[in-house]
Design a protein around this motif. Structure first.
Motif, mmCIF file in Angstrom:
data_model
loop_
_atom_site.group_PDB
_atom_site.id
_atom_site.type_symbol
_atom_site.label_atom_id
_atom_site.label_comp_id
_atom_site.label_asym_id
_atom_site.label_seq_id
_atom_site.Cartn_x
_atom_site.Cartn_y
_atom_site.Cartn_z
ATOM 1 N N UNK A 135 -77.518 62.423 9.871
ATOM 2 C CA UNK A 135 -77.783 63.818 10.229
ATOM 3 C C UNK A 135 -79.133 63.906 10.964
ATOM 4 N N UNK A 136 -80.122 63.177 10.452
ATOM 5 C CA UNK A 136 -81.432 63.141 11.138
ATOM 6 C C UNK A 136 -81.266 62.569 12.546
ATOM 7 N N UNK A 137 -80.463 61.512 12.657
ATOM 8 C CA UNK A 137 -80.265 60.885 13.973
ATOM 9 C C UNK A 137 -79.663 61.890 14.952
ATOM 10 N N UNK A 138 -78.663 62.636 14.486
ATOM 11 C CA UNK A 138 -78.040 63.625 15.387
ATOM 12 C C UNK A 138 -79.028 64.729 15.752
ATOM 13 N N UNK B 159 -77.614 52.733 29.420
ATOM 14 C CA UNK B 159 -76.386 52.021 29.049
ATOM 15 C C UNK B 159 -75.179 52.940 28.943
ATOM 16 N N UNK B 160 -74.081 52.344 28.494
ATOM 17 C CA UNK B 160 -72.838 53.107 28.470
ATOM 18 C C UNK B 160 -72.593 53.812 27.125
ATOM 19 N N UNK B 161 -73.663 54.092 26.408
ATOM 20 C CA UNK B 161 -73.531 54.681 25.073
ATOM 21 C C UNK B 161 -72.788 56.002 25.084
ATOM 22 N N UNK C 138 -74.351 56.479 16.471
ATOM 23 C CA UNK C 138 -75.568 57.309 16.531
ATOM 24 C C UNK C 138 -76.715 56.637 15.767
ATOM 25 N N UNK C 139 -76.392 56.053 14.605
ATOM 26 C CA UNK C 139 -77.436 55.406 13.797
ATOM 27 C C UNK C 139 -78.015 54.211 14.540
ATOM 28 N N UNK C 140 -77.137 53.373 15.089
ATOM 29 C CA UNK C 140 -77.610 52.190 15.826
ATOM 30 C C UNK C 140 -78.431 52.624 17.040
ATOM 31 N N UNK C 141 -77.928 53.653 17.699
ATOM 32 C CA UNK C 141 -78.595 54.113 18.913
ATOM 33 C C UNK C 141 -80.017 54.607 18.615
ATOM 34 N N UNK D 101 -81.342 53.868 9.232
ATOM 35 C CA UNK D 101 -80.619 53.943 10.503
ATOM 36 C C UNK D 101 -80.356 52.549 11.074
ATOM 37 N N UNK D 102 -81.340 51.666 10.884
ATOM 38 C CA UNK D 102 -81.170 50.320 11.466
ATOM 39 C C UNK D 102 -80.207 49.457 10.657
ATOM 40 N N UNK D 103 -80.358 49.515 9.346
ATOM 41 C CA UNK D 103 -79.598 48.570 8.518
ATOM 42 C C UNK D 103 -78.563 49.211 7.610
#
Ligand code: TRP
Length: 452
Positions: free
Chosen positions: A64-67, A88-90, A398-401, A433-435
């Motif tokens: 939710x934070x990422x969004x 990139x093509x994200x 979204x998290x990875x991004x 978010x990363x892991x």
């Protein structure tokens, strides 16, 4: 909410209440009151509840934070957000969001249509029956019929359309800001009533006492899907809303408040439903029809049941509308901003597709019930595909991004609300978010297809 003011600039939410009310308005809906009880009931009760709460914390709130970061930081729809933040093509993930938003609104409107029918039946006093078997029969008869459910689906979508097209979303949201606390109050009253039923303890034990042996891959997948669905996550809905947040909205706090209130409403719904299920001798595993059999029986047992049920179903229609408005916004804002289509046309296209697919979903309980995709009816397939697969994939991307790809200073500036201080929990968010979120989602997927 005013999406665009006259000179084409994007409008912003001006108050804190505006921020919370709209995100909570999107999050709280049928997902909490209809979907949560039936998913919990079909997936082992306590085991499901435990996993659901866990996923809200370790995946839901971080995503939710990422969004929020992507939306407020770029002031665009989900495509624009990915594009502005990376070459990139994200942004292709945005297409998945559009598909998911349309499959969700299609089956969601069917359930909202059922709510409309039950509102009418409440007002006309038709919901007064003697036994739970009768409630079961009445719902079955209605939902498997070929006309009523389809008509209600179309009526609900038309209502959604009119609100969007006439630009009265602001009015609806203001109205729901006043009425949602009333819905909450009503839920609390129903809760107290359910707790006083004779077999309430069994219901509570079912919901809150996890049987660890029941945590199967399927339960994990369903709980994760429910967490995404209930928080309106994974398809850019919250990104779109956050694009209207003001510069000083505290994103972390907004995420925790939204998730907290949303989860509270789901738990209240569970506490209302399960004591009644056991007390009235029903099965918790009834599936999507569960609350339509249990709630009328609860209302019947209350003094002045007609008033309670009419008010409840009316408020639930409103809660559903604030959710479907948020779903529609995803593809409408996309069409307007990316394809340069007029808002009116975009709204029309969105509604027309939802009406066609929604009718198919409605009929999948009746004439189309033997038309299956991967062994599921159209309704169940749409629900399963979007909630359990597309939303978690969208959330994972979204998290990875935000965790790995987006500029760190940008992420930090958004999370610290453009101040210099770093909140204590910021490193934890980045770690999640990363892991935690990507790995967690991937593990649940691999587990459910039997690879691990
Ligand atoms: N969260 C809403 C509910 O619980 C449904 C919803 C609204 C939704 N917008 C969404 C679900 C976007 C997934 C994605 O009823």
């Amino acid at each position: 909410m005013n999406k665009n003011n006259n000179n084409g600039q994007r409008a912003l939410f001006t108050t804190k209440i505006g921020v919370i009310a709209t995100t909570v308005g999107s999050a709280v809906g049928l997902g909490n009151i209809w979907r949560f009880p039936y998913e919990a009931g079909s997936n082992g009760g306590g085991a499901f509840m435990l996993c659901y709460i866990l996923f809200i914390f370790i995946i839901g709130i971080p995503v939710l934070c990422a969004e929020f970061i992507m939306g407020r930081g770029t002031r665009s729809n989900i495509f624009g957000a990915y594009r502005k933040l990376s070459a990139g093509k994200w942004y292709i993930a945005g297409f998945m969001g559009i598909v998911a938003s349309i499959t969700i609104i299609s089956f969601y409107s069917v359930v909202a249509g059922w709510i409309c029918e039950y509102f009418v039946r409440s007002v006309s006093g038709e919901l007064n029956m003697a036994t739970s078997v009768e409630y079961h029969k009445a719902f079955e008869e209605f939902s498997t019929g070929n006309w009523h459910p389809v008509i209600w689906t179309l009526v609900f979508l038309a209502l959604n359309f009119l609100i969007l097209i006439r630009g009265v979303t602001k009015g609806i949201e203001r109205m729901s800001n006043i009425l949602m606390p009333l819905l909450f109050l009503l839920l609390v009253v129903f809760c107290i009533n359910s707790l006083s039923l004779d077999r309430a303890a069994e219901g509570l034990a079912f919901l809150f006492h996890p049987d660890f042996s029941k945590i199967t891959p399927q339960v994990l997948l369903s709980a994760m899907g429910q967490a995404f669905f209930s928080l309106s996550l994974g398809l850019g809905c919250m990104t779109t809303y956050a694009s209207y947040f003001s510069r000083d909205t505290r994103l972390g706090r907004a995420a925790v408040t939204t998730a907290g209130l949303d989860t509270l409403v789901a738990i209240l719904a569970g506490v209302i439903v399960f004591p009644a299920v056991f007390s009235f001798g029903m099965s918790p595993q009834a599936g999507p029809t569960l609350v339509f059999e249990v709630l009328p029986a609860i209302f019947h047992s209350l003094p002045g049941g007609v008033v309670w049920s009419s008010l409840f179903f009316f408020l639930l229609i409103l809660a559903s509308l604030t959710s479907t408005i948020s779903m529609s916004e995803i593809s409408i804002v996309f069409m307007v901003e990316e394809l340069k289509i007029k808002r009116r046309t975009a709204t029309f296209v969105n509604t027309a597709i939802a009406m066609i697919l929604g009718s198919l979903c409605a009929l999948s309980f009746g004439v189309l019930d033997n038309m299956t995709i991967f062994g599921m009816t159209i309704f169940n397939f749409f629900d399963y595909l979007s909630s359990n697969i597309l939303l978690p994939i969208g959330g994972m991307i979204a998290a990875i991004f935000v965790g790995w790809v987006a500029d760190k200073r940008f992420v930090k500036a958004q999370m610290t609300d453009n101040a210099d201080s770093t909140p204590r929990l910021f490193p934890l968010l980045v770690f999640c978010l990363r892991f935690i979120a990507p790995v967690g989602i991937a593990l649940v997927f691999l587990n459910s297809i039997g690879i691990i």
